[in-house]
Design an enzyme around this catalytic site. Structure first.
Site, PDB file in Angstrom:
ATOM      1  N   ASP A  82      -3.121 -12.313 -39.118  1.00 37.23           N
ATOM      2  CA  ASP A  82      -3.793 -11.309 -38.297  1.00 37.23           C
ATOM      3  C   ASP A  82      -5.288 -11.317 -38.628  1.00 37.23           C
ATOM      4  O   ASP A  82      -5.669 -11.256 -39.799  1.00 37.23           O
ATOM      5  CB  ASP A  82      -3.185  -9.931 -38.588  1.00 37.23           C
ATOM      6  CG  ASP A  82      -3.649  -8.862 -37.613  1.00 37.23           C
ATOM      7  OD1 ASP A  82      -3.916  -9.199 -36.448  1.00 37.23           O
ATOM      8  OD2 ASP A  82      -3.729  -7.690 -38.023  1.00 37.23           O
ATOM      9  N   HIS A  83      -6.116 -11.399 -37.601  1.00 35.12           N
ATOM     10  CA  HIS A  83      -7.573 -11.406 -37.776  1.00 35.12           C
ATOM     11  C   HIS A  83      -8.035 -12.509 -38.736  1.00 35.12           C
ATOM     12  O   HIS A  83      -8.670 -12.245 -39.758  1.00 35.12           O
ATOM     13  CB  HIS A  83      -8.074 -10.046 -38.276  1.00 35.12           C
ATOM     14  CG  HIS A  83      -7.918  -8.944 -37.278  1.00 35.12           C
ATOM     15  ND1 HIS A  83      -8.678  -8.850 -36.141  1.00 35.12           N
ATOM     16  CD2 HIS A  83      -7.065  -7.890 -37.249  1.00 35.12           C
ATOM     17  CE1 HIS A  83      -8.313  -7.777 -35.446  1.00 35.12           C
ATOM     18  NE2 HIS A  83      -7.328  -7.184 -36.096  1.00 35.12           N
ATOM     19  N   ASP A 104      -9.850 -14.281 -34.591  1.00 36.06           N
ATOM     20  CA  ASP A 104     -10.618 -13.162 -34.054  1.00 36.06           C
ATOM     21  C   ASP A 104     -12.086 -13.538 -33.958  1.00 36.06           C
ATOM     22  O   ASP A 104     -12.827 -13.484 -34.933  1.00 36.06           O
ATOM     23  CB  ASP A 104     -10.432 -11.926 -34.942  1.00 36.06           C
ATOM     24  CG  ASP A 104     -11.194 -10.713 -34.422  1.00 36.06           C
ATOM     25  OD1 ASP A 104     -11.839 -10.822 -33.366  1.00 36.06           O
ATOM     26  OD2 ASP A 104     -11.133  -9.654 -35.073  1.00 36.06           O
ATOM     27  N   GLU A 134      -8.599 -12.803 -29.199  1.00 37.21           N
ATOM     28  CA  GLU A 134      -9.029 -11.454 -28.821  1.00 37.21           C
ATOM     29  C   GLU A 134     -10.270 -11.532 -27.951  1.00 37.21           C
ATOM     30  O   GLU A 134     -11.238 -12.200 -28.290  1.00 37.21           O
ATOM     31  CB  GLU A 134      -9.309 -10.610 -30.070  1.00 37.21           C
ATOM     32  CG  GLU A 134      -9.717  -9.177 -29.752  1.00 37.21           C
ATOM     33  CD  GLU A 134      -9.806  -8.277 -30.979  1.00 37.21           C
ATOM     34  OE1 GLU A 134     -10.587  -7.309 -30.935  1.00 37.21           O
ATOM     35  OE2 GLU A 134      -9.102  -8.540 -31.971  1.00 37.21           O
ATOM     36  N   HIS A 174      -8.533   0.661 -34.162  1.00 34.66           N
ATOM     37  CA  HIS A 174      -7.911   0.430 -35.459  1.00 34.66           C
ATOM     38  C   HIS A 174      -7.983   1.684 -36.348  1.00 34.66           C
ATOM     39  O   HIS A 174      -8.940   2.463 -36.260  1.00 34.66           O
ATOM     40  CB  HIS A 174      -8.616  -0.705 -36.208  1.00 34.66           C
ATOM     41  CG  HIS A 174      -8.378  -2.067 -35.636  1.00 34.66           C
ATOM     42  ND1 HIS A 174      -9.339  -2.756 -34.922  1.00 34.66           N
ATOM     43  CD2 HIS A 174      -7.303  -2.880 -35.687  1.00 34.66           C
ATOM     44  CE1 HIS A 174      -8.867  -3.934 -34.573  1.00 34.66           C
ATOM     45  NE2 HIS A 174      -7.632  -4.043 -35.021  1.00 34.66           N
ATOM     46  N   HIS A 202      -3.972  -4.112 -30.477  1.00 32.31           N
ATOM     47  CA  HIS A 202      -4.261  -3.816 -31.879  1.00 32.31           C
ATOM     48  C   HIS A 202      -4.541  -2.316 -31.979  1.00 32.31           C
ATOM     49  O   HIS A 202      -4.966  -1.684 -31.020  1.00 32.31           O
ATOM     50  CB  HIS A 202      -5.483  -4.601 -32.354  1.00 32.31           C
ATOM     51  CG  HIS A 202      -5.209  -6.062 -32.540  1.00 32.31           C
ATOM     52  ND1 HIS A 202      -5.492  -6.723 -33.708  1.00 32.31           N
ATOM     53  CD2 HIS A 202      -4.679  -6.992 -31.704  1.00 32.31           C
ATOM     54  CE1 HIS A 202      -5.157  -8.000 -33.593  1.00 32.31           C
ATOM     55  NE2 HIS A 202      -4.656  -8.187 -32.372  1.00 32.31           N
ATOM     56  N   GLY A 203      -4.313  -1.742 -33.156  1.00 30.67           N
ATOM     57  CA  GLY A 203      -4.509  -0.305 -33.300  1.00 30.67           C
ATOM     58  C   GLY A 203      -3.426   0.488 -32.580  1.00 30.67           C
ATOM     59  O   GLY A 203      -3.680   1.578 -32.069  1.00 30.67           O
ATOM     60  N   SER A 205      -1.042   2.210 -33.660  1.00 31.31           N
ATOM     61  CA  SER A 205      -0.660   3.495 -34.265  1.00 31.31           C
ATOM     62  C   SER A 205      -1.278   4.674 -33.527  1.00 31.31           C
ATOM     63  O   SER A 205      -0.721   5.774 -33.541  1.00 31.31           O
ATOM     64  CB  SER A 205      -1.087   3.539 -35.739  1.00 31.31           C
ATOM     65  OG  SER A 205      -0.359   2.619 -36.510  1.00 31.31           O
TER      66      SER A 205
END
Length: 279
Positions: A82-83, A104, A134, A174, A202-203, A205
């Site tokens: 990730d990233h 990214d 991205e 994020h 992404h982010g 949550s």
């Protein structure tokens, strides 16, 4: 061994009207709980090693840990970088046994982002694994502001990079600790009209739970990255474990008490994306 590439789990999700969780890992305790949650829910899962995780544990060690977990369950497990910020880091992840690379380049101008992402996609595809890129910049709660994804640029990015999945910026942030945000569905539909690549948030949550499920079922978003809410569940469980017996000092005994709460939190995420029973 149940290792899978990103494409192998996202294409069925896109066709089936659900999303696969990309769960952000920090250590053995959480990644094991996530794998056990996926097996309990009979769901595919993406175990993700982000920058903070890699700063704490070297990529070759993470690859071995992830592969051990994939070998211990019988549901599809994607091992995802990730990233990744450099080609070299992506190469190291490939060498460590990862099955998906996310490059990214979202902070760079479009042309540079396309060139560098395309190079990583070529690396991944040459090894038979997947690549995520991205377009648009996803900001951080209390930090850098987002730059929303432009549908026209997204179409060019998808075409010229050859990525298997495309992370977009449509109001997601994020490190958000609540579900009071919301994604811009008008911008999403414009992006969907411009490209047929599976989309990633992404982010995740910070996305309201009802909107998560709605978009998993009705849009091309078939991967939500979830980190903050599960880190919060782990932190709460850890505090409870320490407070339950202040004299206890054996960290293995303390950490053991975090397993069930974190596993249950991960199971709730999986159910909330409609992924249960899809493995």
């Amino acid at each position: 061994m149940t290792l899978a590439t990103l494409s192998q789990v996202l294409r069925p999700a896109l066709a089936g009207g659900y999303a696969v969780p990309g769960l952000v890992c920090l250590g053995w305790e959480d990644m094991r709980a996530y794998a056990m949650a996926a097996e309990a829910e009979r769901a595919p899962i993406i175990l993700q090693a982000g920058p903070s995780c890699r700063a704490h544990t070297p990529l070759p060690v993470l690859g071995a840990m992830f592969r051990n977990l994939a070998d211990s369950v019988d549901v599809p497990v994607v091992i995802h970088l990730d990233h990744g910020y450099t080609y070299q880091e992506c190469q190291q992840a490939l060498d460590a046994g990862f099955t998906s690379l996310m490059y990214d380049g979202s902070r760079h101008p479009l042309a540079r982002n396309i060139d560098e992402t395309a190079r990583v996609a070529e690396l991944a595809h040459g090894a038979g694994i997947s690549c995520e890129g991205e377009i648009g910049f996803v900001g951080y709660a209390g930090g850098d502001a987002s730059a929303g994804t432009n549908a026209g640029e997204a179409a060019i990015f998808a075409r010229d990079t050859g990525v298997d999945a495309m992370a977009i910026s449509i109001g997601n942030v994020h490190l958000q600790q609540d579900h009071e945000g919301g994604l811009d569905e008008t911008r999403l539909r414009a992006i969907e009209a411009a490209t047929d690549v599976p989309l990633v948030i992404h982010g995740g949550s910070g996305v309201p739970l009802a909107q998560r499920l709605h978009l998993a079922q009705t849009s091309r978003i078939c991967k939500f990255n979830i980190g903050t809410e599960l880190r919060m569940a782990f932190g709460a469980a850890l505090r409870d474990a320490v407070a339950a017996d202040p004299g206890r000092f054996d960290r293995l005994a303390i950490l053991k008490d975090t397993h069930e709460p974190v596993m249950e939190a991960a199971r709730a995420v999986i159910r909330g994306l409609g992924a249960s029973g899809k493995a």
